[in-house]
Write an enzyme that holds these catalytic residues in place. Structure first.
Site: not given
Ligand code: BEZ
Length: 213
Positions: A46
């Site tokens: 994200c």
């Molecule tokens: C991320 O946004 O990095 C993420 C969120 C949930 C699971 C794996 C990665």
């Protein structure tokens, strides 16, 4: 909560955000909107996605599009995280992140998929036009970051095909040839709309240069 489908009206809401309280319709005004959800703040994928969205700020603005992100984390967490995004992605987040701890937006937009996670919002994208109609929905797994160039490409296609009787073929990108809608058969209208001509590979498969170029 109902699944939102293409052609549905995007639900309005009032919700807090990193830029203060937002009435969605008032905030959107006459712009196109990309509303996108992410699983949680301070997560690596994200962080890169929101950084890329900020870096593409000029590309969104050029198309009359306002991005807005949402997760169920609270405003104070969003604000701290924005500092990290700006620092690590070398950018300035200049769009709001909705804080949705009461899941108001998550419920309206069906962003909790309980068989994937009972708590985190999925990685969804909604492209909403100035009439508040949902024109595109895409949902990715949490482990896969989105391709924001693809989101811009879809917007280019929507904006082009809204104003010309064409559709965009596989892997099209702005400037490439397009296809003429099969419903358009009148020779006079074809000549008027496509003065550069077209190539009819089949009666239903007619290729022409992008008409607004
Ligand atoms: C991320 O946004 O990095 C993420 C969120 C949930 C699971 C794996 C990665």
């Amino acid at each position: 909560m109902a699944t939102l489908r293409l052609g549905d009206t995007a639900p309005n809401f009032t919700q807090d955000s990193s830029e203060g309280e937002i009435d969605f319709y008032r905030w959107a005004g006459d712009s196109w909107v990309v509303l996108f959800s992410h699983p949680a703040d301070f997560t690596p994928v994200c962080t890169t996605e929101l950084g890329k969205t900020a870096a593409l700020s000029g590309e969104f603005a050029k198309r009359g599009v306002k991005p807005i992100a949402v997760s169920i984390d609270p405003v104070d967490k969003h604000k701290q995280w924005i500092g990290d995004i700006n620092e690590t992605q070398n950018t300035t987040v200049d769009f709001p992140i909705l804080a949705d701890p009461d899941r108001k937006v998550a419920d309206l937009y069906d962003l909790i998929h309980p068989n994937a996670s009972t708590t985190a919002t999925v990685r969804s994208v909604f492209v909403i036009d100035p009439k508040k109609v949902i024109r595109t929905t895409i949902t990715y797994p949490a482990s896969t970051g989105r391709n924001f160039d693809e989101i811009l490409r879809v917007i280019d296609s929507l904006q082009l095909t809204d104003s010309h009787k064409v559709a965009t073929p596989v892997n099209w990108k702005d400037g490439d040839d397009v296809v003429i809608l099969p419903s358009l058969q009148d020779p006079a209208e074809l000549a008027e709309r496509f003065p550069k001509g077209f190539k009819a590979i089949r009666p239903y498969l007619r290729i022409t240069p992008q008409p607004n170029r």
